[in-house]
Design an enzyme around this catalytic site. Structure first.
Site, PDB file in Angstrom:
ATOM      1  N   THR A  50       0.829  -1.207   0.000  1.00 29.14           N
ATOM      2  CA  THR A  50       0.000   0.000   0.000  1.00 29.14           C
ATOM      3  C   THR A  50       0.863   1.257   0.000  1.00 29.14           C
ATOM      4  OG1 THR A  50      -1.702  -1.160   1.253  1.00 29.14           O
ATOM      5  CG2 THR A  50      -1.813   1.244   1.232  1.00 29.14           C
ATOM      6  N   TYR A 113     -13.273  -4.335  -1.825  1.00 27.64           N
ATOM      7  CA  TYR A 113     -14.445  -3.940  -2.619  1.00 27.64           C
ATOM      8  C   TYR A 113     -15.459  -5.068  -2.786  1.00 27.64           C
ATOM      9  CZ  TYR A 113     -17.357  -1.648  -6.092  1.00 27.64           C
ATOM     10  OH  TYR A 113     -18.426  -1.099  -6.737  1.00 27.64           O
ATOM     11  N   TYR A 139      -2.505 -10.533   4.564  1.00 26.01           N
ATOM     12  CA  TYR A 139      -2.488  -9.126   4.956  1.00 26.01           C
ATOM     13  C   TYR A 139      -3.922  -8.698   5.266  1.00 26.01           C
ATOM     14  CZ  TYR A 139      -1.715  -4.019   4.408  1.00 26.01           C
ATOM     15  OH  TYR A 139      -1.652  -2.660   4.576  1.00 26.01           O
ATOM     16  N   ARG A 144      -8.936  -0.362   5.120  1.00 28.77           N
ATOM     17  CA  ARG A 144      -8.786  -0.065   3.701  1.00 28.77           C
ATOM     18  C   ARG A 144      -9.628  -0.976   2.811  1.00 28.77           C
ATOM     19  NH1 ARG A 144      -4.854   3.147   1.299  1.00 28.77           N
ATOM     20  NH2 ARG A 144      -3.427   4.175   2.730  1.00 28.77           N
ATOM     21  N   LYS A 167       0.310 -10.251   8.143  1.00 24.42           N
ATOM     22  CA  LYS A 167       0.463  -8.863   8.554  1.00 24.42           C
ATOM     23  C   LYS A 167      -0.894  -8.438   9.087  1.00 24.42           C
ATOM     24  CE  LYS A 167       1.255  -4.141   6.851  1.00 24.42           C
ATOM     25  NZ  LYS A 167       1.511  -3.295   5.660  1.00 24.42           N
ATOM     26  N   ILE A 209       5.647  -4.583   9.838  1.00 22.96           N
ATOM     27  CA  ILE A 209       5.838  -4.013   8.507  1.00 22.96           C
ATOM     28  C   ILE A 209       5.453  -2.552   8.647  1.00 22.96           C
ATOM     29  CG2 ILE A 209       5.121  -4.038   6.099  1.00 22.96           C
ATOM     30  CD1 ILE A 209       4.706  -7.059   6.369  1.00 22.96           C
TER      31      ILE A 209
END
Length: 312
Positions: A50, A113, A139, A144, A167, A209
Protein backbone atom coordinates in the site's frame (compact mmCIF):
# COMPACT_ATOMS: atom_id res chain seq x y z
CA UNK A 1 19.87 -11.53 17.81
CA UNK A 2 17.97 -14.68 18.75
CA UNK A 3 18.96 -17.45 16.34
CA UNK A 4 15.46 -18.90 16.63
CA UNK A 5 13.86 -15.86 15.02
CA UNK A 6 12.23 -16.51 11.63
CA UNK A 7 13.52 -15.01 8.38
CA UNK A 8 10.79 -12.39 8.53
CA UNK A 9 11.12 -10.56 11.82
CA UNK A 10 11.93 -7.19 13.34
CA UNK A 11 11.47 -3.94 11.44
CA UNK A 12 10.50 -4.47 7.81
CA UNK A 13 9.89 -1.32 5.81
CA UNK A 14 6.73 -0.79 3.79
CA UNK A 15 8.84 0.91 1.16
CA UNK A 16 7.71 4.15 -0.48
CA UNK A 17 8.11 4.51 -4.26
CA UNK A 18 9.99 7.69 -5.23
CA UNK A 19 8.73 9.55 -8.30
CA UNK A 20 9.98 12.52 -10.27
CA UNK A 21 8.00 15.65 -11.15
CA UNK A 22 6.44 13.85 -14.14
CA UNK A 23 5.20 11.01 -11.96
CA UNK A 24 7.77 8.55 -13.35
CA UNK A 25 9.58 6.09 -11.08
CA UNK A 26 12.86 7.55 -9.83
CA UNK A 27 15.05 4.45 -9.84
CA UNK A 28 18.21 6.25 -8.75
CA UNK A 29 16.46 7.40 -5.59
CA UNK A 30 14.88 3.97 -5.14
CA UNK A 31 18.38 2.51 -5.06
CA UNK A 32 19.52 5.08 -2.49
CA UNK A 33 16.49 4.25 -0.32
CA UNK A 34 17.37 0.56 -0.37
CA UNK A 35 20.98 1.42 0.51
CA UNK A 36 19.72 3.61 3.36
CA UNK A 37 17.81 0.66 4.78
CA UNK A 38 20.73 -1.72 4.32
CA UNK A 39 22.91 0.72 6.28
CA UNK A 40 20.29 1.32 8.97
CA UNK A 41 19.64 -2.21 10.19
CA UNK A 42 16.23 -2.68 8.56
CA UNK A 43 15.38 -6.39 8.69
CA UNK A 44 13.45 -6.64 5.43
CA UNK A 45 11.74 -4.73 2.64
CA UNK A 46 8.18 -4.94 1.43
CA UNK A 47 8.04 -3.65 -2.13
CA UNK A 48 4.81 -2.69 -3.83
CA UNK A 49 2.55 -2.69 -0.83
CA UNK A 50 0.00 0.00 0.00
CA UNK A 51 2.75 2.45 0.99
CA UNK A 52 4.47 1.84 -2.35
CA UNK A 53 1.36 3.04 -4.23
CA UNK A 54 0.92 -0.28 -5.97
CA UNK A 55 -2.70 0.59 -6.77
CA UNK A 56 -1.57 3.20 -9.31
CA UNK A 57 1.11 1.10 -11.03
CA UNK A 58 0.71 -0.62 -14.37
CA UNK A 59 1.96 -4.20 -14.48
CA UNK A 60 5.30 -3.44 -16.15
CA UNK A 61 6.15 -0.75 -13.58
CA UNK A 62 5.11 -3.02 -10.73
CA UNK A 63 7.30 -5.88 -11.91
CA UNK A 64 10.26 -3.63 -12.67
CA UNK A 65 10.19 -2.02 -9.22
CA UNK A 66 10.22 -5.40 -7.50
CA UNK A 67 13.03 -6.69 -9.71
CA UNK A 68 15.08 -3.57 -8.99
CA UNK A 69 14.55 -3.83 -5.23
CA UNK A 70 15.70 -7.45 -5.35
CA UNK A 71 18.75 -6.36 -7.36
CA UNK A 72 19.57 -3.47 -5.02
CA UNK A 73 19.30 -5.56 -1.84
CA UNK A 74 21.65 -8.21 -3.29
CA UNK A 75 20.18 -10.81 -0.91
CA UNK A 76 21.45 -8.92 2.14
CA UNK A 77 17.94 -8.73 3.61
CA UNK A 78 14.71 -10.47 2.57
CA UNK A 79 12.33 -8.91 0.07
CA UNK A 80 8.57 -9.42 0.23
CA UNK A 81 6.46 -8.40 -2.77
CA UNK A 82 2.88 -7.20 -2.51
CA UNK A 83 0.91 -9.45 -4.87
CA UNK A 84 -2.65 -9.06 -3.60
CA UNK A 85 -5.74 -8.33 -5.65
CA UNK A 86 -9.49 -8.52 -5.25
CA UNK A 87 -9.41 -10.70 -8.37
CA UNK A 88 -8.19 -14.16 -7.41
CA UNK A 89 -6.97 -14.97 -10.90
CA UNK A 90 -5.01 -11.71 -11.16
CA UNK A 91 -3.36 -12.38 -7.79
CA UNK A 92 -2.37 -15.84 -9.03
CA UNK A 93 -0.98 -14.43 -12.28
CA UNK A 94 1.08 -11.72 -10.55
CA UNK A 95 2.43 -14.23 -8.04
CA UNK A 96 3.49 -16.59 -10.81
CA UNK A 97 5.28 -13.77 -12.65
CA UNK A 98 7.45 -13.25 -9.58
CA UNK A 99 8.42 -16.86 -8.97
CA UNK A 100 11.88 -16.53 -10.49
CA UNK A 101 12.89 -12.94 -9.72
CA UNK A 102 14.41 -13.60 -6.31
CA UNK A 103 11.76 -12.47 -3.83
CA UNK A 104 11.49 -14.30 -0.53
CA UNK A 105 7.73 -14.18 -0.02
CA UNK A 106 4.48 -12.60 -1.19
CA UNK A 107 2.21 -10.31 0.81
CA UNK A 108 -1.41 -10.92 -0.18
CA UNK A 109 -4.10 -8.49 0.95
CA UNK A 110 -7.70 -9.46 1.64
CA UNK A 111 -9.96 -8.92 -1.41
CA UNK A 112 -11.14 -5.30 -1.25
CA UNK A 113 -14.45 -3.94 -2.62
CA UNK A 114 -15.95 -7.38 -3.34
CA UNK A 115 -16.64 -7.91 0.40
CA UNK A 116 -16.30 -11.72 0.37
CA UNK A 117 -17.38 -13.94 3.26
CA UNK A 118 -14.88 -15.69 5.50
CA UNK A 119 -15.26 -18.79 3.30
CA UNK A 120 -14.68 -16.66 0.21
CA UNK A 121 -11.44 -15.30 1.68
CA UNK A 122 -10.35 -18.78 2.70
CA UNK A 123 -10.88 -20.10 -0.83
CA UNK A 124 -9.19 -17.00 -2.33
CA UNK A 125 -5.97 -17.41 -0.33
CA UNK A 126 -6.04 -21.19 -0.68
CA UNK A 127 -6.19 -20.89 -4.48
CA UNK A 128 -3.25 -18.45 -4.53
CA UNK A 129 -1.14 -20.61 -2.22
CA UNK A 130 -1.81 -23.76 -4.22
CA UNK A 131 -0.73 -22.03 -7.44
CA UNK A 132 2.85 -21.33 -6.30
CA UNK A 133 5.73 -22.54 -4.17
CA UNK A 134 6.45 -19.02 -2.93
CA UNK A 135 5.77 -18.43 0.79
CA UNK A 136 2.57 -16.44 1.34
CA UNK A 137 1.95 -13.83 4.03
CA UNK A 138 -1.67 -12.82 4.53
CA UNK A 139 -2.49 -9.13 4.96
CA UNK A 140 -5.49 -8.03 6.99
CA UNK A 141 -6.29 -4.29 6.90
CA UNK A 142 -10.06 -3.80 7.31
CA UNK A 143 -9.77 -0.01 7.37
CA UNK A 144 -8.79 -0.06 3.70
CA UNK A 145 -10.44 -3.19 2.34
CA UNK A 146 -13.86 -3.27 3.97
CA UNK A 147 -13.41 -6.90 5.07
CA UNK A 148 -11.88 -8.44 8.17
CA UNK A 149 -10.00 -11.75 8.04
CA UNK A 150 -10.94 -13.28 11.39
CA UNK A 151 -8.48 -15.25 13.52
CA UNK A 152 -10.48 -18.45 13.01
CA UNK A 153 -10.05 -18.14 9.25
CA UNK A 154 -6.36 -17.39 9.70
CA UNK A 155 -6.13 -20.59 11.73
CA UNK A 156 -7.62 -22.59 8.86
CA UNK A 157 -5.32 -20.96 6.31
CA UNK A 158 -2.23 -21.54 8.46
CA UNK A 159 -2.64 -25.28 7.86
CA UNK A 160 -1.69 -24.73 4.21
CA UNK A 161 2.04 -25.39 3.96
CA UNK A 162 3.21 -22.22 2.22
CA UNK A 163 0.97 -19.78 4.10
CA UNK A 164 3.56 -18.82 6.69
CA UNK A 165 2.27 -15.70 8.40
CA UNK A 166 0.09 -12.61 8.50
CA UNK A 167 0.46 -8.86 8.55
CA UNK A 168 -2.24 -7.93 11.05
CA UNK A 169 -3.08 -4.23 10.68
CA UNK A 170 -6.20 -3.83 12.81
CA UNK A 171 -4.21 -2.35 15.69
CA UNK A 172 -6.06 -4.78 17.99
CA UNK A 173 -3.31 -6.49 19.97
CA UNK A 174 -5.69 -9.15 21.26
CA UNK A 175 -5.76 -10.43 17.66
CA UNK A 176 -2.12 -11.46 17.99
CA UNK A 177 -2.89 -13.64 20.98
CA UNK A 178 -5.92 -15.20 19.29
CA UNK A 179 -3.98 -15.97 16.11
CA UNK A 180 -1.07 -17.45 18.07
CA UNK A 181 -3.48 -19.80 19.86
CA UNK A 182 -5.00 -20.96 16.57
CA UNK A 183 -1.74 -21.53 14.69
CA UNK A 184 1.50 -23.39 15.14
CA UNK A 185 4.51 -21.86 16.89
CA UNK A 186 6.30 -21.12 13.62
CA UNK A 187 3.42 -19.09 12.13
CA UNK A 188 4.63 -15.49 11.83
CA UNK A 189 2.56 -12.54 13.06
CA UNK A 190 3.77 -9.12 11.92
CA UNK A 191 2.05 -5.94 13.01
CA UNK A 192 0.82 -3.58 10.33
CA UNK A 193 0.22 -0.75 12.78
CA UNK A 194 3.24 1.22 13.99
CA UNK A 195 1.53 2.66 17.05
CA UNK A 196 0.81 -0.81 18.49
CA UNK A 197 3.77 -2.70 17.02
CA UNK A 198 5.67 -2.93 20.29
CA UNK A 199 2.57 -4.21 22.08
CA UNK A 200 2.15 -6.76 19.29
CA UNK A 201 5.68 -8.06 19.87
CA UNK A 202 4.99 -8.22 23.61
CA UNK A 203 1.95 -10.37 22.80
CA UNK A 204 4.00 -12.83 20.78
CA UNK A 205 4.41 -11.18 17.39
CA UNK A 206 7.70 -11.23 15.55
CA UNK A 207 7.87 -7.66 14.25
CA UNK A 208 6.25 -4.98 12.14
CA UNK A 209 5.84 -4.01 8.51
CA UNK A 210 6.36 -0.34 9.16
CA UNK A 211 5.57 3.02 7.60
CA UNK A 212 7.55 4.91 10.26
CA UNK A 213 10.59 2.86 9.29
CA UNK A 214 10.84 4.83 6.03
CA UNK A 215 12.11 7.85 7.94
CA UNK A 216 13.26 6.32 11.23
CA UNK A 217 14.90 3.12 10.05
CA UNK A 218 17.64 2.94 12.69
CA UNK A 219 15.25 3.65 15.54
CA UNK A 220 12.60 1.14 14.42
CA UNK A 221 15.18 -1.59 13.90
CA UNK A 222 16.69 -0.99 17.32
CA UNK A 223 13.29 -0.92 19.01
CA UNK A 224 12.33 -4.27 17.48
CA UNK A 225 15.66 -5.88 18.31
CA UNK A 226 15.39 -4.80 21.92
CA UNK A 227 11.82 -6.02 22.20
CA UNK A 228 12.57 -9.38 20.58
CA UNK A 229 15.43 -9.97 23.01
CA UNK A 230 13.33 -9.13 26.05
CA UNK A 231 14.67 -5.63 26.68
CA UNK A 232 11.20 -4.16 26.85
CA UNK A 233 11.93 -1.06 28.93
CA UNK A 234 14.61 0.10 26.49
CA UNK A 235 12.35 -0.68 23.54
CA UNK A 236 9.56 1.31 25.14
CA UNK A 237 11.77 4.39 25.49
CA UNK A 238 12.39 4.41 21.73
CA UNK A 239 8.75 3.69 20.99
CA UNK A 240 7.51 6.57 23.10
CA UNK A 241 9.92 8.91 21.34
CA UNK A 242 8.59 7.75 17.97
CA UNK A 243 4.91 7.86 18.94
CA UNK A 244 4.27 11.33 17.43
CA UNK A 245 5.42 9.94 14.09
CA UNK A 246 3.41 6.73 14.45
CA UNK A 247 0.34 8.92 14.82
CA UNK A 248 0.97 11.89 12.52
CA UNK A 249 2.15 9.85 9.53
CA UNK A 250 -1.50 8.83 9.15
CA UNK A 251 -3.22 12.21 9.46
CA UNK A 252 -3.92 11.96 5.73
CA UNK A 253 -4.07 8.82 3.62
CA UNK A 254 -0.86 6.78 3.62
CA UNK A 255 1.63 7.36 1.97
CA UNK A 256 0.90 11.09 1.62
CA UNK A 257 2.47 12.16 4.96
CA UNK A 258 5.42 9.77 4.91
CA UNK A 259 6.48 10.78 1.39
CA UNK A 260 6.41 14.43 2.42
CA UNK A 261 8.46 13.59 5.54
CA UNK A 262 10.98 11.64 3.46
CA UNK A 263 11.31 14.61 1.12
CA UNK A 264 11.66 17.01 4.04
CA UNK A 265 14.53 14.90 5.37
CA UNK A 266 16.30 14.65 2.03
CA UNK A 267 15.66 10.93 1.55
CA UNK A 268 13.82 11.46 -1.73
CA UNK A 269 14.12 14.20 -4.33
CA UNK A 270 10.39 14.84 -4.66
CA UNK A 271 7.28 14.15 -2.57
CA UNK A 272 5.23 13.46 -5.72
CA UNK A 273 2.41 10.95 -5.69
CA UNK A 274 -0.01 9.74 -8.33
CA UNK A 275 -3.65 10.66 -8.51
CA UNK A 276 -6.02 10.11 -6.85
CA UNK A 277 -3.56 10.88 -4.04
CA UNK A 278 -2.72 14.56 -3.64
CA UNK A 279 0.10 16.41 -1.80
CA UNK A 280 0.08 16.82 1.96
CA UNK A 281 -1.93 19.87 3.01
CA UNK A 282 -0.27 22.87 4.64
CA UNK A 283 -1.87 22.01 7.97
CA UNK A 284 -0.66 18.44 7.57
CA UNK A 285 2.86 19.62 6.82
CA UNK A 286 2.92 21.62 10.05
CA UNK A 287 1.79 18.59 12.06
CA UNK A 288 4.27 16.19 10.47
CA UNK A 289 7.06 18.73 10.86
CA UNK A 290 6.25 19.03 14.57
CA UNK A 291 6.21 15.24 14.90
CA UNK A 292 9.64 15.05 13.27
CA UNK A 293 10.96 17.64 15.71
CA UNK A 294 9.30 16.06 18.74
CA UNK A 295 10.71 12.65 17.80
CA UNK A 296 14.18 14.05 17.21
CA UNK A 297 14.25 12.37 13.81
CA UNK A 298 15.09 15.48 11.84
CA UNK A 299 18.26 16.09 13.80
CA UNK A 300 19.36 12.47 14.03
CA UNK A 301 18.57 11.44 10.47
CA UNK A 302 20.46 14.33 8.92
CA UNK A 303 23.64 13.34 10.74
CA UNK A 304 23.15 9.72 9.68
CA UNK A 305 22.60 10.78 6.08
CA UNK A 306 25.71 12.93 6.07
CA UNK A 307 27.69 9.94 7.34
CA UNK A 308 26.03 7.60 4.85
CA UNK A 309 26.55 9.76 1.77
CA UNK A 310 30.10 10.63 2.81
CA UNK A 311 30.90 6.92 2.31
CA UNK A 312 29.25 6.80 -1.11
Amino acid sequence: MNKMLPLFHGSLTALITPMNSRGEIDFATLKSLVEYHLNSGTHGIVAMGTTGETATMVDDEYLNIIKKVVEYTAKKIPVIAGTGSNCTQKAIEMTRKLENVGIDACLSVTPYYNKPTQEGMYQHFKAIAESTKLPQILYNVPGRTGVDLLPETVGRLAKIDNIIGIKEATGDVSRVQKIKKLTTEDFIVLSGDDATALDSIKAGGQGVISVTNNIAAVEMAKMCELALTGQIDEADKINQKLMPLHQKLFIESNPIPVKWAAYELGLIASPNLRLPLTPLSEDGQKEVKKALNDSGIERSILSKLRHFFSKS
